[in-house]
Design a protein around this motif. Structure first.
Motif, PDB file in Angstrom:
ATOM      1  N   SER A  43       0.833  -1.212   0.000  1.00 20.63           N
ATOM      2  CA  SER A  43       0.000   0.000   0.000  1.00 20.63           C
ATOM      3  C   SER A  43       0.862   1.254   0.000  1.00 20.63           C
ATOM      4  O   SER A  43       0.561   2.214  -0.711  1.00 20.63           O
ATOM      5  CB  SER A  43      -0.903   0.031   1.236  1.00 20.63           C
ATOM      6  OG  SER A  43      -1.777  -1.046   1.222  1.00 20.63           O
ATOM      7  N   ASP A 163      -5.746  -0.931  -4.713  1.00 18.80           N
ATOM      8  CA  ASP A 163      -5.163  -1.428  -3.466  1.00 18.80           C
ATOM      9  C   ASP A 163      -6.131  -2.404  -2.813  1.00 18.80           C
ATOM     10  O   ASP A 163      -7.064  -2.006  -2.130  1.00 18.80           O
ATOM     11  CB  ASP A 163      -4.838  -0.272  -2.518  1.00 18.80           C
ATOM     12  CG  ASP A 163      -3.979  -0.734  -1.346  1.00 18.80           C
ATOM     13  OD1 ASP A 163      -3.669  -1.940  -1.284  1.00 18.80           O
ATOM     14  OD2 ASP A 163      -3.622   0.101  -0.504  1.00 18.80           O
ATOM     15  N   GLU A 164      -5.927  -3.664  -3.052  1.00 22.64           N
ATOM     16  CA  GLU A 164      -6.787  -4.730  -2.536  1.00 22.64           C
ATOM     17  C   GLU A 164      -8.268  -4.407  -2.724  1.00 22.64           C
ATOM     18  O   GLU A 164      -9.009  -4.274  -1.758  1.00 22.64           O
ATOM     19  CB  GLU A 164      -6.496  -4.974  -1.051  1.00 22.64           C
ATOM     20  CG  GLU A 164      -5.059  -5.391  -0.808  1.00 22.64           C
ATOM     21  CD  GLU A 164      -4.838  -5.945   0.586  1.00 22.64           C
ATOM     22  OE1 GLU A 164      -5.807  -6.491   1.148  1.00 22.64           O
ATOM     23  OE2 GLU A 164      -3.717  -5.841   1.086  1.00 22.64           O
TER      24      GLU A 164
HETATM   25 MG   LIG Z   1      -2.260  -2.763   2.207  1.00 27.25          MG
END
Ligand SMILES: [Mg+2]
Ligand SMILES: Nc1ncnc2c1ncn2[C@@H]1O[C@H](COP(=O)(O)OP(=O)(O)O)[C@@H](O)[C@H]1O
Lengths: 363, 225
Positions: A43, A163-164
């Motif tokens: 991240s 991000d995910e």
């Molecule tokens: Mg992360």
């Protein structure tokens, strides 16, 4: 010229080194999956690209412009990048249409009418055109994430950073979001996707980056990284995910061989017998159902069954791709017995078609 | 004496209602002007309070803590008999200063807490779309901060109206003082003070009513969209 160029990127928080001398070039339209243990800096890396986190050292160039330079027009450079977050972050005081139109009207000088037209087009592509006037709070996580993706697309970015995108979702909604991302891969759009959905990463990415030890520890095409990882930590990470695959090329395929293979596979990795039984049953029902519906009697058969099992958390996923005619077994008016069984046993069912049918079932 | 006679004595005799109304007007004046200045000042203090500069934010924090932690009457007396004793300001001016300062601390704290309660991810999302710092604040953060702050702000106003009832201490003839005088003059304390309380109650409900009306207007706009 690469679309994104990262040179010597370093970032620490106090004593804690997160990224150290990271270098990366992403070409136009390239699709990159980023995998790695949680907390390894994935991240932070994406946030650095957007300059949401300011790196300690290093340069980042987006489309030739250095976003890390002193006096760089960061806001303008950011327009060419979109970011999709784990938690969606739709503007909660605006309805869906306003969420989508805000940035292009303000920044690109679009008229409201033109922006709305574009927004409706995107919304209908993700199957949410009836939701334009709803506020985010009444939408499900999967719907919010699809809209967040549309919001980014409104700015016509050259690259999307994810991000995910499915980590905060209920398992039943993961499929719809992955389907949208898959659909995007048909556009000419670079993507960097941090994900724990390994089969998705494998299928979609041109290149996989495995993050460890403060940076990109190993990278390569998915087949290489997932099947022949070279370095120790990658091997350890990948091997927590086990694969079994089986090819079916004829109506009279060897069912016993498939079931035997699944049994050996499951036992080897310590799956419980009851679970192995369910896995076998699911595979069998799925294969026969698709064989009956997708192929004419004399038509040649081509199906691939792939099972992945993550030792770390016990996730077991079945994926079947098959040629032949488009047929979604989960969307029929009346379920065949086999399909009823599948629906009972699966935590998630997903069907997509892009020339071949692709079914994914999370056990 | 019958109720009508009492009422006549309290409200009508000697143009009593005019005196009461003028007191009410003074209360309204002090409240309205303090509300305006206090809110603006509070927004400024909140801005300082969230600066990266340690010295600035600490000073703003102390300002908020001191003013919220002490009775407003103390501040009123301090300013009137202490700080501005020789300045020759009219009592009403000192009262307005007092209530502005006091309210500003409450507003600053309210805005600070509201700003902390919003989803910063949304502001980041706005920034990554390319919106500048100001736009992201004005279009995304601010409307949400205000929405969170509104119910508490509403009760701050109602409290402010009630706090102003102490201005009699520096010889301002506000609603409370007028009621007190009238009660003494007519020797009808029960009825007179009841009338006074009803007037304060009316003012409070006026505030709630105005906010409800604003909400309704907005609601209508939403539905029309
Ligand atoms: Mg992360
Ligand atoms: N703002 C921050 N302040 C301090 N430490 C942080 C901050 N952001 C991230 N970290 C640390 O950096 C490391 C990497 O975090 P992150 O990039 O979120 O991991 P992940 O790979 O799971 O996305 C973590 O150990 C985290 O604690």
């Amino acid at each position: 010229m690469p679309l994104i160029e990262v040179k010597g990127l370093c970032k620490s928080f106090g004593e804690r080194v997160v990224l150290e001398d990271v270098n990366l070039e992403v070409s136009d339209g390239e699709r990159i999956a980023i995998i790695g243990e949680s907390g390894c800096g994935k991240s932070v890396f994406l946030r650095c690209l957007e300059l949401l986190t300011v790196p300690d050292r290093g340069q980042i160039l987006i489309d030739g412009q250095e976003i890390t330079a002193k006096g760089a027009d960061v806001d303008r450079i950011r327009r060419s990048m979109g970011m999709v977050y784990q938690k969606f972050h739709l503007f909660s005081h605006m309805n869906v249409m306003d969420n989508l139109c805000l940035a292009p009207v303000r920044l690109l000088g679009m008229t409201r009418e033109a922006a709305e037209e574009k927004a409706m087009d995107l919304l209908s592509q993700v199957g949410l055109s009836t939701r334009a006037n709803d506020f985010p709070e009444v939408l499900s996580g999967g719907q919010q994430q699809r809209i967040a993706i549309c919001r980014s697309l409104m700015m016509d970015p050259k690259v999307l950073l994810f991000d995910e995108p499915t980590s905060a979702l209920d398992p039943t909604m993961v499929g719809e979001v992955l389907a949208v991302i898959r659909m995007l891969s048909k556009r000419h759009l670079a993507m960097l996707i941090v994900t724990h959905e390994m089969s998705f990463a494998r299928e979609l990415a041109d290149r996989v980056l495995f993050f460890a030890e403060h940076g990109i520890y190993e990278q390569g095409p998915p087949a290489e990284v997932f099947e022949h990882p070279k370095r120790a930590k990658t091997v350890a990470f990948i091997q927590k995910i086990k694969y079994f695959s089986f090819e079916i090329t004829s109506r009279k395929f060897d069912l016993m061989k498939m079931q035997g293979g699944l049994l050996v596979f499951g036992e080897k990795y310590g799956m419980r017998h009851k679970r192995i039984g369910r896995l076998q049953l699911c595979c069998e029902e799925l294969v026969y159902e698709m064989m009956a519906q997708c192929y004419a009697p004399e038509e040649p058969v081509s199906m691939q069954l792939a099972v992945s099992y993550a030792e770390a958390d016990g996730r077991c996923e079945i994926e079947l791709t098959c040629s032949g005619k488009e047929y979604n077994p989960f969307a029929q008016e009346e379920d065949e017995l086999g399909v009823t069984i599948l629906k009972k046993m699966a935590a998630r069912l997903e069907y997509t078609y892009d020339g071949r049918s692709r079914i994914s079932i999370l056990l | 004496m019958s109720f009508q006679e009492q009422l006549y004595k309290v409200l009508i005799e000697g143009d009593s209602y005019r005196t009461i109304l003028s007191g009410l007007l003074v209360t309204l004046q002090i409240t309205a002007v303090s509300l305006l200045f206090g809110t603006l000042l509070g927004a400024g203090v909140c801005f300082l309070c969230t600066r990266k500069n340690k010295a600035v934010s600490v000073i703003a924090g102390v300002y908020i803590a001191v003013l919220r932690g002490t009775p407003v009457l103390m501040l009123l007396l301090l300013l009137y008999y202490g700080v501005f004793a020789r300045a020759g300001f009219a009592p009403v001016v000192v009262a307005i200063m007092t209530f502005s300062l006091n309210l500003s601390a409450h507003v600053a704290e309210l805005l600070r807490a509201s700003a902390q309660a919003i989803d910063t991810g949304q502001v980041e999302a706005a920034r990554t779309l390319g919106l500048g710092r100001r736009d992201a604040f004005r279009l995304v953060a601010l409307p949400q901060i205000l929405r969170i702050a509104k119910p508490v702000y509403q009760s701050l106003i109602v409290n402010l109206i009630q706090w102003t009832s102490v201005v009699g201490y520096i010889s301002i003839t506000d609603l409370t003082r007028v009621i007190n005088n009238t009660a003494a003059r007519t020797m009808q304390p029960f009825l007179t003070i009841t009338v006074g309380m009803l007037l304060y109650l009316g003012l409070s409900y006026l505030v709630y009513g105005i906010f409800a009306l604003i909400d309704r207007r907005k609601g209508v706009r939403h539905a029309a969209d």
